[in-house]
Each structure stands twice: as C-alpha cells, then as structure tokens.
Motif scaffolding. Structure first.
Motif, mmCIF file in Angstrom:
data_model
loop_
_atom_site.group_PDB
_atom_site.id
_atom_site.type_symbol
_atom_site.label_atom_id
_atom_site.label_comp_id
_atom_site.label_asym_id
_atom_site.label_seq_id
_atom_site.Cartn_x
_atom_site.Cartn_y
_atom_site.Cartn_z
ATOM 1 N N GLU A 54 14.146 29.588 -18.688
ATOM 2 C CA GLU A 54 15.582 29.683 -18.959
ATOM 3 C C GLU A 54 15.868 30.148 -20.384
ATOM 4 O O GLU A 54 16.884 30.815 -20.633
ATOM 5 N N PRO A 58 17.768 33.539 -18.523
ATOM 6 C CA PRO A 58 18.671 32.516 -17.972
ATOM 7 C C PRO A 58 19.235 32.899 -16.609
ATOM 8 O O PRO A 58 19.268 34.063 -16.220
ATOM 9 N N GLY A 59 19.651 31.859 -15.895
ATOM 10 C CA GLY A 59 20.396 32.079 -14.664
ATOM 11 C C GLY A 59 19.586 32.330 -13.424
ATOM 12 O O GLY A 59 20.131 32.734 -12.395
ATOM 13 N N THR A 60 18.279 32.074 -13.455
ATOM 14 C CA THR A 60 17.463 32.354 -12.276
ATOM 15 C C THR A 60 17.525 31.238 -11.235
ATOM 16 O O THR A 60 17.211 31.458 -10.064
ATOM 17 N N GLY A 61 17.875 30.022 -11.667
ATOM 18 C CA GLY A 61 17.802 28.884 -10.772
ATOM 19 C C GLY A 61 16.432 28.238 -10.756
ATOM 20 O O GLY A 61 16.216 27.243 -10.074
ATOM 21 N N GLY A 69 14.748 27.987 -13.912
ATOM 22 C CA GLY A 69 14.538 28.064 -15.346
ATOM 23 C C GLY A 69 13.746 26.945 -15.952
ATOM 24 O O GLY A 69 13.296 27.047 -17.094
ATOM 25 N N GLU A 73 18.061 41.486 -6.048
ATOM 26 C CA GLU A 73 18.288 40.509 -7.112
ATOM 27 C C GLU A 73 17.212 39.433 -7.078
ATOM 28 O O GLU A 73 16.595 39.178 -6.043
#
Length: 461
Positions: free
Chosen positions: A94, A98-101, A103, A136
């Motif tokens: 993260e 960031p924001g990958t789920g 992290g 994505e």
C-alpha cells in the motif's frame, strides 16, 4: 548474444551425455522440438537441440516462450528499487501501490510467494485468454485476493507477481516492459528477450496425450499479468542471464544481492518447495547439489533454468509443447552431468594483497564457552567464523565503516560482530549477537555471561 567458448570446451564424453539426455527428453516427452545450453566458468560451453522436423533444428538464437522464468526478471527489477533505497522489502504494498485491496502484504512476501494471495486469477484461465479481459488489478485479484494470512506459508501466486510488476511501473513511472528493457535486458546484452515474439521463434503446440498428433496453442498477450509469465527468450540469452544470477553485474545487481535472491525467504513446504523459495528464485536439491533457478510454462511451451553456484554451472532447456517434457528436470540433469563428469577446478590460491592489521588481529582460535571456533581472513577481505572440526554455525562477515563486521550468511546473517577492546587497546573478546567469544575457554579476564568459577579448571577429586 553468446558464442561457445572453445577454451572451456567440454570433453567429448560429456557432450555426448548431454546430447543423449535431451534426445531422450524430446523423444519420451513427445515435444516438437527442444533446445538446450550449458554454461560453465562464466561462458557458454555447449548447445544442443532435437526436433521432429527432418533436417531442421533450432539453435540458441530461436525464441521460445519462457513462462514463469519471467518472474525472476521481475524480481530483479524490484531488488534494484530496494538497492537504490526507493523501497524496503518490509514495506507494505500500500505504501507504493495504494488502492489494490491487498495492500497489507509486504514487498518481500510477494517476492517469495509468502503473501497468502490466491494462486490464480478469478474467472477463465488467464494463460489462455487475452489480458484485455482483465484490464484492472481488481480483475486479477478478485473479491477474495487472500487465501492465507500473509507471511504464514509458501503459496505460489501468479497475481502476486502482477502486483510486483505494477509496483515497478508505479515507482519508476514507466511501463514494466520498458523498465525491464532499459534496466536489465540492454545492460546484460539480452537482445533476443522480449515481451512479444520476434522471428525466428518457435510455435507453441499441444500434443495429444494418447495419440501422436498435435494442434497449435493460442498465443495471448497477458496484459497486466505479463510480469508473471509474458517473456520470450532464447537459450543463449537465458544462459547469460543464468550467469548473471550466479555472479551478479554491478550495472544491474551486485553479487551480494543475487546471492540474497538465492537464499530461502519463504518456508519450505514438502512436495512443493522443499528448500523454500528465494526472492524470485525457486530452490531445489538435485543429485546432492543445491540449485537455484526457475521453471516456466505457458500453453505450448515449457522451460527450465537452473544454476549451481558451487559448481559454476548453469543449464537452460526450452521446448514447445504444453506438457509431457519436464524441462526443469532436464535442465537440472544437464547441470549434474557436467558437474559430475568434469568437477570444477578451483581457482589458484592467491594471498591477500593488503591485509588490514585490525582484521589480522582477529584471526585464529576463539572459544564460545568450551566450543572451539576459528576466524579466518579470506583474500576477498571477509572474515569467516566457524567451528573447529565439526558442524556448527559458520558465517562470513563483511567489514563495516564503523569497524564492526556484518554477517552475510548462516545463523549470524544480518548480525554484528564487534571486537571489544581493553583499555590498553588489545582485544578482550568478540561480541557476536550478544555471544562472547574469548581467546581461552571461559577466560576469567573476559566478561563471560554468568561469570567464571574463581577456582578455575580442575579435575575430579
């Protein structure tokens, strides 16, 4: 691109044994073709191939898809970022992506497949479907990215290396493929390694399991999954890469860092990772020797690359069949054939040119309690501490600017060795991770933990 080094030419009997091994592999594995190469002493020393096409055989310049050997290239890029101080292996993902789920997993856990992530992507088999269907990271990780708690066990994860490729792209501000070309392929002269196939290249085939017929496999661009398995390469390029993995290259990674890659970083798991997994390198034992490298497969192709640093031998095997030919096992066999038939001749012993007086002062016998140890100064400037006559904790140490020594391997890896001096400047004892080593067993003049009986040594009476 390498050419064979005639000064290191193998014996005719060794060359025949190598040819025989790949001939058996191609025949029994029912592969349209197989191409192989062996390096020794820092040079390419043998190439061979077998094919089902009469009068035609691939050479070391023909590209094959290398599958998960791509992961080792990705790991090299991540470790370059670490060595430049741009990230730490203990950093949570993260912090940089960031924001990958996902992290909470660390960079080091991703490199060693200890992050607890799923082995594959959700949905259709990613190796046989276009990467555009997973545009994505959320499509690659799915709603349940973790199947285990991070750090608890080894669990091979293809999505984990997708995250690492995206991490490289985020930190560098450029696509993974572009960074790879500029920072690894071009410096190492790997002109025939690429994300897309370049002629001449082999076609990928599926061979029927119960009949001697075959059909072509689809060729897919893996998109975001590319860092886990996209690359095409040749035996000559991969042989050069294998030599880099054994010796390092300061333009890419130091020798210390490539050795770190080959050290266990994830727990061993019986039947899966017997020796654990390094940082982008699989570890295995074959014929009594320790090997580091990687296997690879994608529909239509299998690949294997193994190195034995102790023997200074590496082997690469590439084939264009989906299954049947165990390329990684054959590559391990080629290493063993050369190492067993023609054992490595040691380099000439050479004395240290300018030995440091302080380092020399530390050489000789030391005692941890009653256990005899010795410190030796090698010609590379490192101190080696190990038991005298028997097995035990052995470690090499590298000098640090503050006069201490940093452990590089074994039990004391990462720990500090310090020479503690008396008021007159002479060495009282060595402190190694709180262990006190003295010149005499339980030296009463040294601060032995728990003290020393004032009556000293005595017999029974």
């Amino acid at each position: 691109m390498d050419a064979l080094d005639e000064d290191l030419e193998l014996l005719p009997s060794t060359r025949r044994a190598l040819r025989h091994r790949i001939a058996v592999a191609q025949s029994e594995g029912r592969s349209p073709s197989v191409v192989a190469a062996v390096s020794r002493g820092g040079a390419l020393v043998w190439e061979g191939s077998r094919t089902s096409v009469e009068g035609h055989g691939p050479d070391g310049n023909v590209q094959y898809r290398i599958g998960s050997i791509s992961k080792t290239f990705t790991a090299v890029l991540v470790l370059r970022l670490r060595d430049e101080g741009l990230l730490s292996l203990g950093d949570p993902l993260e912090k940089h992506l960031p924001g990958t789920g996902a992290g909470e997993v660390t960079v080091g856990q991703l490199l060693s497949h200890a992050g607890g992530l799923a082995a594959e992507t959700p949905g259709e088999w990613w190796e046989r479907t276009p990467g555009s269907s997973r545009p994505e990271l959320a499509d690659i990780l799915g709603e349940r990215p973790f199947v285990f708690e991070p750090g608890r066990r080894f669990h091979y994860s293809n999505p984990g290396y997708t995250l690492l490729g995206s991490l490289v792209a985020a930190v560098r501000g450029r696509p993974w493929e572009e960074v790879l070309r500029d920072e690894v392929l071009e410096p190492l002269g790997l002109e025939r390694t690429s994300a897309q196939p370049q002629a001449p290249h082999a076609g990928g085939w599926a061979v029927h399991p119960w009949a001697d017929v075959m059909m072509p496999e689809p060729l897919q661009d893996l998109g975001l999954m590319a860092p886990a398995g996209q690359l095409w390469s040749t035996t000559r390029d991969l042989s050069a890469f294998a030599r880099f993995l054994m010796h390092g290259d300061e333009r890419v990674l130091s020798r210390d860092t490539v050795r770190e890659m080959a050290a266990p970083a994830a727990p061993a798991e019986r039947g899966v990772a017997e020796l654990g997994y390094g940082l982008g390198l699989q570890l295995m034992e074959s014929g009594g020797r320790r090997l580091a490298g990687h296997s690879g497969s994608l529909p239509g192709f299998v690949a294997g690359l193994w190195t034995s640093e102790a023997d200074d031998v590496a082997a690469v095997v590439l084939a264009n069949c989906t299954s049947g030919l165990p390329a990684a096992g054959v590559a391990a066999d080629l290493v063993g054939i050369v190492a067993d038939a023609e054992p490595r001749i040691p380099s000439p012993w050479k004395p240290f040119t300018e030995a440091e007086p302080v380092a020399l002062e530390l050489c000789g016998p030391w005692y941890w309690g009653t256990a005899a140890h010795a410190v030796r100064l090698a010609s590379d400037g490192r101190l080696h501490l190990g038991p005298v006559g028997g097995t035990g904790r052995s470690t090499a140490f590298r000098a640090q600017p503050d006069g201490s020594w940093l452990g590089l391997s074994g039990y004391y890896a990462g720990e500090t060795l310090r020479a503690v001096r008396r008021p007159d400047g002479t060495v009282s004892h060595l402190d190694v991770a709180s262990f006190v080593f003295t010149r005499e067993p339980y030296d009463p003049q040294a601060p032995v933990p728990g003290g020393v009986d004032p009556e000293g040594w005595r017999g029974i009476g």
